[in-house]
Write a protein that holds these residues in place. Sequence first.
Motif, PDB file in Angstrom:
ATOM      1  N   VAL A   3     -25.218   1.419 -24.430  1.00 27.50           N
ATOM      2  CA  VAL A   3     -25.933  -0.017 -24.181  1.00 27.50           C
ATOM      3  C   VAL A   3     -27.227  -0.585 -24.150  1.00 27.50           C
ATOM      4  CG1 VAL A   3     -25.465  -1.690 -22.356  1.00 27.50           C
ATOM      5  CG2 VAL A   3     -23.424  -0.284 -23.380  1.00 27.50           C
ATOM      6  N   SER A   5     -30.079  -1.698 -22.455  1.00 26.58           N
ATOM      7  CA  SER A   5     -30.385  -2.607 -20.812  1.00 26.58           C
ATOM      8  C   SER A   5     -30.791  -4.148 -20.857  1.00 26.58           C
ATOM      9  CB  SER A   5     -31.114  -1.554 -20.227  1.00 26.58           C
ATOM     10  OG  SER A   5     -32.745  -1.461 -20.337  1.00 26.58           O
ATOM     11  N   ARG A  87     -24.148 -16.841 -26.102  1.00 27.41           N
ATOM     12  CA  ARG A  87     -23.915 -15.537 -26.242  1.00 27.41           C
ATOM     13  C   ARG A  87     -24.110 -15.643 -28.124  1.00 27.41           C
ATOM     14  NH1 ARG A  87     -20.288 -15.830 -22.346  1.00 27.41           N
ATOM     15  NH2 ARG A  87     -18.631 -16.172 -23.701  1.00 27.41           N
ATOM     16  N   GLU A 111     -18.731  -8.975 -10.932  1.00 27.17           N
ATOM     17  CA  GLU A 111     -17.327  -9.192 -11.756  1.00 27.17           C
ATOM     18  C   GLU A 111     -16.873 -10.608 -12.318  1.00 27.17           C
ATOM     19  OE1 GLU A 111     -12.809  -7.763 -11.657  1.00 27.17           O
ATOM     20  OE2 GLU A 111     -13.815  -7.925 -10.172  1.00 27.17           O
ATOM     21  N   SER A 115     -19.981  -9.473 -15.383  1.00 25.42           N
ATOM     22  CA  SER A 115     -18.534  -8.234 -16.574  1.00 25.42           C
ATOM     23  C   SER A 115     -18.491  -8.852 -18.386  1.00 25.42           C
ATOM     24  CB  SER A 115     -16.931  -8.336 -16.098  1.00 25.42           C
ATOM     25  OG  SER A 115     -16.606  -7.728 -14.076  1.00 25.42           O
ATOM     26  N   GLU A 116     -18.166  -7.967 -19.525  1.00 25.30           N
ATOM     27  CA  GLU A 116     -18.081  -8.102 -20.207  1.00 25.30           C
ATOM     28  C   GLU A 116     -16.681  -8.349 -20.693  1.00 25.30           C
ATOM     29  OE1 GLU A 116     -18.493  -5.470 -24.439  1.00 25.30           O
ATOM     30  OE2 GLU A 116     -19.168  -4.816 -22.811  1.00 25.30           O
ATOM     31  N   GLU A 121     -19.119 -15.343 -18.729  1.00 24.98           N
ATOM     32  CA  GLU A 121     -20.099 -13.762 -18.357  1.00 24.98           C
ATOM     33  C   GLU A 121     -21.510 -14.342 -18.900  1.00 24.98           C
ATOM     34  OE1 GLU A 121     -20.843  -9.807 -21.492  1.00 24.98           O
ATOM     35  OE2 GLU A 121     -19.507 -11.403 -21.269  1.00 24.98           O
ATOM     36  N   ASP A 123     -26.455 -12.788 -18.569  1.00 24.94           N
ATOM     37  CA  ASP A 123     -27.039 -11.593 -19.151  1.00 24.94           C
ATOM     38  C   ASP A 123     -27.646 -11.039 -17.295  1.00 24.94           C
ATOM     39  OD1 ASP A 123     -26.241 -10.841 -21.890  1.00 24.94           O
ATOM     40  OD2 ASP A 123     -26.968 -12.678 -21.736  1.00 24.94           O
ATOM     41  N   ALA A 142     -21.877  -3.203 -13.242  1.00 25.66           N
ATOM     42  CA  ALA A 142     -21.968  -3.598 -14.284  1.00 25.66           C
ATOM     43  C   ALA A 142     -23.693  -4.053 -14.787  1.00 25.66           C
ATOM     44  CB  ALA A 142     -21.988  -5.396 -13.701  1.00 25.66           C
ATOM     45  N   ALA A 145     -23.741  -0.340 -16.652  1.00 26.90           N
ATOM     46  CA  ALA A 145     -22.371   0.032 -17.440  1.00 26.90           C
ATOM     47  C   ALA A 145     -22.869  -0.628 -18.575  1.00 26.90           C
ATOM     48  CB  ALA A 145     -21.175  -0.040 -17.631  1.00 26.90           C
ATOM     49  N   HIS A 146     -23.286  -2.412 -18.131  1.00 28.70           N
ATOM     50  CA  HIS A 146     -22.861  -3.509 -19.421  1.00 28.70           C
ATOM     51  C   HIS A 146     -24.228  -3.842 -19.686  1.00 28.70           C
ATOM     52  CE1 HIS A 146     -18.591  -2.856 -18.689  1.00 28.70           C
ATOM     53  NE2 HIS A 146     -18.936  -3.321 -17.749  1.00 28.70           N
ATOM     54  N   LYS A 148     -26.689  -5.526 -18.078  1.00 26.81           N
ATOM     55  CA  LYS A 148     -26.875  -6.921 -17.541  1.00 26.81           C
ATOM     56  C   LYS A 148     -27.743  -6.994 -16.271  1.00 26.81           C
ATOM     57  CE  LYS A 148     -23.286  -8.413 -18.926  1.00 26.81           C
ATOM     58  NZ  LYS A 148     -23.643  -9.253 -20.090  1.00 26.81           N
TER      59      LYS A 148
END
Length: 295
Positions: A3, A5, A87, A111, A115-116, A121, A123, A142, A145-146, A148
């Motif tokens: 992912v 960053s 988005r 969350e 969270s994706e 959601e 950034d 988050a 992993a995502h 953010k």
Amino acid sequence: MSVLSFGDRLAAEFAASRHLCAGIDPHAGLLGDWGLDDDAAGAERMGRDVVAAAAGVAACVKPQISFFERFGSAGFAALERVLADARSAGLIVIADAKRGDIGSTFAAYAEAWLSEGSPLEADALTVSPYMGAGMLAQADGAVRAHGKGLFVLAATSNPEARAVQTAVREDGRTVASAMVADAVEVNQELAPAGIGTGAVGSLGVVLGATLRLAEFGIDTDAYDDGPALPVLAPGFGHQGARIEDAAELFGGLGRALLANESRSILSGGPSGLAARVQERAAAIAAALSDGKGLA
């Protein structure tokens, strides 16, 4: 698949000379100036117009969540549509929600906003860390992993915050300087081995551009090593700070500067909005690349 960053996404914007953070602040006065009703529909219209004008021009947009939240569920539904537009346009979104709590409560905020696939959601999220910097660990999943980010309130321009932010801790540092140092440390911990010198961290700070940071105990030239610390700086434009003074204001802390402007873009209504966004984005880019601002 790895992912990208949040810091990497910011670095790509900076490489394209995009440093403007376009504020979305649909408060009653501005909605009236736009000929819009002071309701959720009016807030949505303004938000979606700003997103359309900012796409491909500004580095990011920053909706002020309170101006949507005041309309209850209708306001959040409007905000969801603004976020969806952003988005779709590939715009970075910083949710200016200033959330702050401990344990599972802050984890739930993360969350909701980071969270994706969440309807809300974004950034990155602005956070108020005055219940302790340890709360930030609840968003670690988050962030990693995502892809953010977080922006920690460190030195803000509202006068009533000065007494708290300049208070001296037992370790001799001001609260504001400790917030900056903690953010730098977290970015270094998150950085992969062998990271390049042009890297940007995923944890940033909010520093008011109208402040003298030395009065808050912040040494602006103390953080030249490691990933650049993202600085979200409100106060340019309508509030009086000049982007040409960025080097003097932020020193080495300004390597990853997001210049936030809201009123200078939003005043004047929808007519000419795109031109105002383009003008401010170009002025900021010029100032930060010609030696007047940051190298």
